[in-house]
Design a protein around this motif. Structure first.
Motif, PDB file in Angstrom:
ATOM      1  N   PRO A  51      38.004  45.090  34.170  1.00  0.00           N
ATOM      2  CA  PRO A  51      37.883  44.431  32.858  1.00  0.00           C
ATOM      3  C   PRO A  51      37.096  45.257  31.845  1.00  0.00           C
ATOM      4  O   PRO A  51      37.417  45.246  30.649  1.00  0.00           O
ATOM      5  CB  PRO A  51      37.166  43.114  33.181  1.00  0.00           C
ATOM      6  CG  PRO A  51      36.516  43.334  34.502  1.00  0.00           C
ATOM      7  CD  PRO A  51      37.402  44.283  35.242  1.00  0.00           C
ATOM      8  N   SER A  52      36.080  45.998  32.306  1.00  0.00           N
ATOM      9  CA  SER A  52      35.288  46.776  31.348  1.00  0.00           C
ATOM     10  C   SER A  52      36.115  47.898  30.737  1.00  0.00           C
ATOM     11  O   SER A  52      36.043  48.152  29.533  1.00  0.00           O
ATOM     12  CB  SER A  52      34.033  47.335  32.013  1.00  0.00           C
ATOM     13  OG  SER A  52      34.347  48.302  32.994  1.00  0.00           O
ATOM     14  N   SER A  84      39.592  36.202  21.961  1.00  0.00           N
ATOM     15  CA  SER A  84      40.348  35.460  22.975  1.00  0.00           C
ATOM     16  C   SER A  84      41.608  36.227  23.381  1.00  0.00           C
ATOM     17  O   SER A  84      42.053  36.159  24.529  1.00  0.00           O
ATOM     18  CB  SER A  84      40.712  34.070  22.463  1.00  0.00           C
ATOM     19  OG  SER A  84      41.598  34.149  21.351  1.00  0.00           O
ATOM     20  N   ARG A  85      42.188  36.981  22.446  1.00  0.00           N
ATOM     21  CA  ARG A  85      43.376  37.784  22.764  1.00  0.00           C
ATOM     22  C   ARG A  85      43.006  38.959  23.667  1.00  0.00           C
ATOM     23  O   ARG A  85      43.749  39.307  24.585  1.00  0.00           O
ATOM     24  CB  ARG A  85      44.036  38.285  21.476  1.00  0.00           C
ATOM     25  CG  ARG A  85      44.582  37.173  20.591  1.00  0.00           C
ATOM     26  CD  ARG A  85      45.334  37.745  19.402  1.00  0.00           C
ATOM     27  NE  ARG A  85      46.502  38.511  19.827  1.00  0.00           N
ATOM     28  CZ  ARG A  85      47.257  39.226  18.993  1.00  0.00           C
ATOM     29  NH1 ARG A  85      46.955  39.281  17.701  1.00  0.00           N
ATOM     30  NH2 ARG A  85      48.312  39.876  19.446  1.00  0.00           N
ATOM     31  N   ARG A  89      44.258  39.685  27.495  1.00  0.00           N
ATOM     32  CA  ARG A  89      44.761  40.983  27.948  1.00  0.00           C
ATOM     33  C   ARG A  89      44.006  41.449  29.197  1.00  0.00           C
ATOM     34  O   ARG A  89      44.610  41.984  30.143  1.00  0.00           O
ATOM     35  CB  ARG A  89      44.629  42.031  26.838  1.00  0.00           C
ATOM     36  CG  ARG A  89      45.071  43.417  27.284  1.00  0.00           C
ATOM     37  CD  ARG A  89      45.066  44.425  26.142  1.00  0.00           C
ATOM     38  NE  ARG A  89      45.409  45.748  26.651  1.00  0.00           N
ATOM     39  CZ  ARG A  89      44.530  46.673  27.032  1.00  0.00           C
ATOM     40  NH1 ARG A  89      43.231  46.430  26.925  1.00  0.00           N
ATOM     41  NH2 ARG A  89      44.924  47.846  27.499  1.00  0.00           N
ATOM     42  N   ILE A  90      42.703  41.245  29.216  1.00  0.00           N
ATOM     43  CA  ILE A  90      41.898  41.612  30.383  1.00  0.00           C
ATOM     44  C   ILE A  90      42.406  40.871  31.618  1.00  0.00           C
ATOM     45  O   ILE A  90      42.595  41.465  32.688  1.00  0.00           O
ATOM     46  CB  ILE A  90      40.411  41.301  30.130  1.00  0.00           C
ATOM     47  CG1 ILE A  90      39.849  42.276  29.086  1.00  0.00           C
ATOM     48  CG2 ILE A  90      39.610  41.391  31.421  1.00  0.00           C
ATOM     49  CD1 ILE A  90      38.441  41.936  28.621  1.00  0.00           C
ATOM     50  N   GLN A  91      42.650  39.573  31.466  1.00  0.00           N
ATOM     51  CA  GLN A  91      43.118  38.797  32.612  1.00  0.00           C
ATOM     52  C   GLN A  91      44.531  39.212  33.037  1.00  0.00           C
ATOM     53  O   GLN A  91      44.859  39.180  34.227  1.00  0.00           O
ATOM     54  CB  GLN A  91      43.083  37.298  32.275  1.00  0.00           C
ATOM     55  CG  GLN A  91      41.679  36.743  32.097  1.00  0.00           C
ATOM     56  CD  GLN A  91      40.772  37.027  33.288  1.00  0.00           C
ATOM     57  OE1 GLN A  91      41.172  36.814  34.439  1.00  0.00           O
ATOM     58  NE2 GLN A  91      39.560  37.502  33.022  1.00  0.00           N
ATOM     59  N   ASP A  92      45.351  39.616  32.083  1.00  0.00           N
ATOM     60  CA  ASP A  92      46.697  40.092  32.419  1.00  0.00           C
ATOM     61  C   ASP A  92      46.635  41.368  33.261  1.00  0.00           C
ATOM     62  O   ASP A  92      47.390  41.533  34.226  1.00  0.00           O
ATOM     63  CB  ASP A  92      47.506  40.354  31.141  1.00  0.00           C
ATOM     64  CG  ASP A  92      47.896  39.076  30.412  1.00  0.00           C
ATOM     65  OD1 ASP A  92      47.825  38.004  31.041  1.00  0.00           O
ATOM     66  OD2 ASP A  92      48.258  39.165  29.222  1.00  0.00           O
ATOM     67  N   VAL A  93      45.744  42.270  32.880  1.00  0.00           N
ATOM     68  CA  VAL A  93      45.586  43.514  33.640  1.00  0.00           C
ATOM     69  C   VAL A  93      45.064  43.213  35.042  1.00  0.00           C
ATOM     70  O   VAL A  93      45.552  43.771  36.035  1.00  0.00           O
ATOM     71  CB  VAL A  93      44.639  44.484  32.895  1.00  0.00           C
ATOM     72  CG1 VAL A  93      44.328  45.700  33.770  1.00  0.00           C
ATOM     73  CG2 VAL A  93      45.263  44.927  31.579  1.00  0.00           C
ATOM     74  N   SER A 167      35.023  37.063  29.437  1.00  0.00           N
ATOM     75  CA  SER A 167      35.785  35.824  29.208  1.00  0.00           C
ATOM     76  C   SER A 167      35.184  34.990  28.088  1.00  0.00           C
ATOM     77  O   SER A 167      35.362  33.765  28.056  1.00  0.00           O
ATOM     78  CB  SER A 167      35.850  35.001  30.504  1.00  0.00           C
ATOM     79  OG  SER A 167      34.549  34.752  31.007  1.00  0.00           O
ATOM     80  N   LEU A 168      34.464  35.622  27.171  1.00  0.00           N
ATOM     81  CA  LEU A 168      33.909  34.907  26.028  1.00  0.00           C
ATOM     82  C   LEU A 168      35.034  34.311  25.183  1.00  0.00           C
ATOM     83  O   LEU A 168      36.106  34.903  25.040  1.00  0.00           O
ATOM     84  CB  LEU A 168      33.069  35.850  25.167  1.00  0.00           C
ATOM     85  CG  LEU A 168      31.794  36.416  25.802  1.00  0.00           C
ATOM     86  CD1 LEU A 168      31.182  37.484  24.896  1.00  0.00           C
ATOM     87  CD2 LEU A 168      30.790  35.300  26.070  1.00  0.00           C
ATOM     88  N   ASN A 169      34.788  33.154  24.626  1.00  0.00           N
ATOM     89  CA  ASN A 169      35.800  32.503  23.797  1.00  0.00           C
ATOM     90  C   ASN A 169      35.954  33.156  22.429  1.00  0.00           C
ATOM     91  O   ASN A 169      37.027  33.117  21.824  1.00  0.00           O
ATOM     92  CB  ASN A 169      35.440  31.017  23.609  1.00  0.00           C
ATOM     93  CG  ASN A 169      35.515  30.248  24.909  1.00  0.00           C
ATOM     94  OD1 ASN A 169      36.384  30.513  25.739  1.00  0.00           O
ATOM     95  ND2 ASN A 169      34.603  29.299  25.096  1.00  0.00           N
TER      96      ASN A 169
END
Length: 495
Positions: A51-52, A84-85, A89-93, A167-169
């Protein structure tokens, strides 16, 4: 002969544990992996490396877009970042990579995966979700987690660590980063580039304290030029909240206290090894504040219990954990007495420019009492770096008194990739002369490695002694032009 449920049991489904599981299962060992989280992959996949670097890439692109005019392009006025976008993207990766670290994949390899709480009952038995499970060999690979310093009031404010930051909003308007190590510095630059006002606080006199001061200071200078503020030699006295804002009170040396205010406080002050609730005493496994105590073969006090990765308290890198997992497989499955060797272990801090290292830097060489010389080449003299507008930084080659490499540091664009040539060369014991004479494609950033090795030999090859010898044997006539002649021509043109 005692019968066990498994040949090998692995506690922890991160880089080290999954390396052991993959190797052991494919070699025919009945293998169990136990993970306390809901998915495999460990801190690196979910809250660290992946994620980083995904966030850093988004921040890098946004930064380049904001400065398009540097490349001869029209200046662009960009809208504010919708974090949030980026978080999606982080979660998609992560989801794509998660398939490689899935329960199904390891089941196909032959390893059983179970999730839940676990602790040792004795040196061969653990309690897993209330039932006893035995293994002939155990591997502890439970990793590490963010260390939270005992700052008065810190527990009362809603601070975040690497577990929450991706995962900040929404993008914080302002952020205080406690800690000037790799995690804190990478996140500070990334969030600053996305539009957050970032302040870094550290108790040391320099950021990235394991690096040479000149390299670390150069990283700091770049970040300061981009707007990041630094408070070094700082002692955090107190944390408090005022509505949605967080306050941090500092003392800089002997000076008066300084009060900082921000929307978000990111704690990045180091790591604690994850040994709590494992009941290691019941297994006879020794550990201290740094981590589980192991020998060079990664065996604990109990020779059938191994430990690998962050939990050992050594080099807390994913690639180090993977390497250590391979050492465990050699010892625990093949029963070959293989020892760890970190001589040429590389690492990289993914700021812009990146800072990559292998072997000893000047600080470490000095501490070891070694005689050494330093050879440098700047990216401002690298044609590809100039063409891409990335001319900051340099390479440093550290040689011992016999001109054998002790280490290399690269501060510059794609330094993490550029260090790979040195990983191969140093592990393969390639001679510097071979590297200096090797053909590199032009124009590439990689030419900088050829140039710095070439600089070691240039004074010898083009010395006055060699010139005299060639003149004697081959009747060479010497210089066709002198600096004085060039100066005379310049003066005549001016007249």
């Amino acid at each position: 002969m005692t019968s066990y449920d498994f040949d090998i049991g692995i506690i922890g489904g991160g880089a080290a544990g999954l390396t052991v599981a993959s190797g052991a299962a494919q070699l025919g060992a009945k293998t169990l992996v136990i993970e306390k989280e809901s998915a495999l992959g460990g801190d690196c996949l979910h809250y660290g490396c992946v994620p980083s670097k995904t966030l850093i890439r988004s921040a890098h692109v946004y930064h380049d877009m904001k400065h398009a005019d540097r490349y001869g392009l029209p200046k662009v006025v960009l809208p504010a970042v919708d974090f949030s976008r980026i978080a999606r993207r982080i979660q998609d990766v992560i989801a794509v990579i998660q398939k490689h670290d899935s329960e199904a994949r390891f089941c196909n390899l032959g390893a059983k995966v179970e999730f839940g709480a676990v602790f040792f009952k004795n040196d061969h038995t653990v309690d897993l979700n209330g039932r006893a499970v035995t293994a002939k060999t155990w591997v502890i690979a439970t990793g590490s987690s963010a260390a939270v310093p005992p700052i008065p009031g810190l527990k009362e404010i809603d601070y975040i660590t690497n577990r929450e930051v991706f995962s900040l909003n929404a993008l914080p308007d302002s952020m205080i980063v406690l800690g000037g190590g790799p995690i804190g510095i990478e996140m500070a630059q990334a969030f600053n580039r996305l539009g957050t006002m970032v302040t870094v606080v550290d108790r040391s006199s320099q950021i990235l304290t394991k690096e040479d001061p000149d390299m670390a200071d150069a990283v700091q200078a770049v970040m300061e030029s981009e707007g990041v503020k630094f408070y070094l030699n700082a002692t955090v006295e107190k944390a408090s909240a005022a509505g949605h804002k967080k306050n941090i009170a500092l003392r800089i040396g002997d000076k008066a206290s300084v009060r900082l205010t921000a929307d978000t406080v990111l704690v990045a002050t180091g790591r604690n090894v994850n040994v709590k609730d494992l009941w290691l005493d019941a297994a006879g496994v020794a550990f201290d504040q740094r981590g589980i105590v192991v020998d060079a073969r990664l065996r604990t006090k109990q020779k059938h219990i191994f430990a690998a990765g962050d939990v050992c308290g050594g080099f807390q890198f994913t690639h180090a954990a993977g390497y250590e997992g391979g050492i465990v497989v050699s010892n625990a499955v093949f029963h070959l007495p293989r020892k760890v060797d970190y001589t040429w272990l590389p690492w990289c801090t993914y700021t812009d420019p990146e800072l990559a290292s292998i072997g000893l830097n000047e600080r470490a060489a000095t501490q070891a009492g070694l005689d050494y010389t330093v050879w440098t080449e700047a990216f401002k003299d690298n044609d590809r770096g100039l063409a891409e507008g990335q001319a900051q930084g340099r390479i440093k080659l550290i040689l011992d008194k016999k001109e054998k490499p002790l280490g290399v540091q690269i501060l510059g664009p794609r330094a993490g990739d550029l260090i790979a040539e040195w990983v191969a060369a140093l592990n393969g014991r390639v001679k510097l002369s071979t590297l200096a004479s090797a053909i590199h494609p032009y124009p590439t950033l990689g030419e900088i490695s050829k140039r710095v090795t070439g600089s070691v030999f240039s004074p010898k090859i083009f010395s006055e002694k060699v010139q005299k010898g060639l003149k004697f044997f081959f009747n060479l006539k010497g210089r066709a032009c002198t600096p004085e002649a060039c100066e005379d021509k310049r003066l005549m043109k001016e007249v």
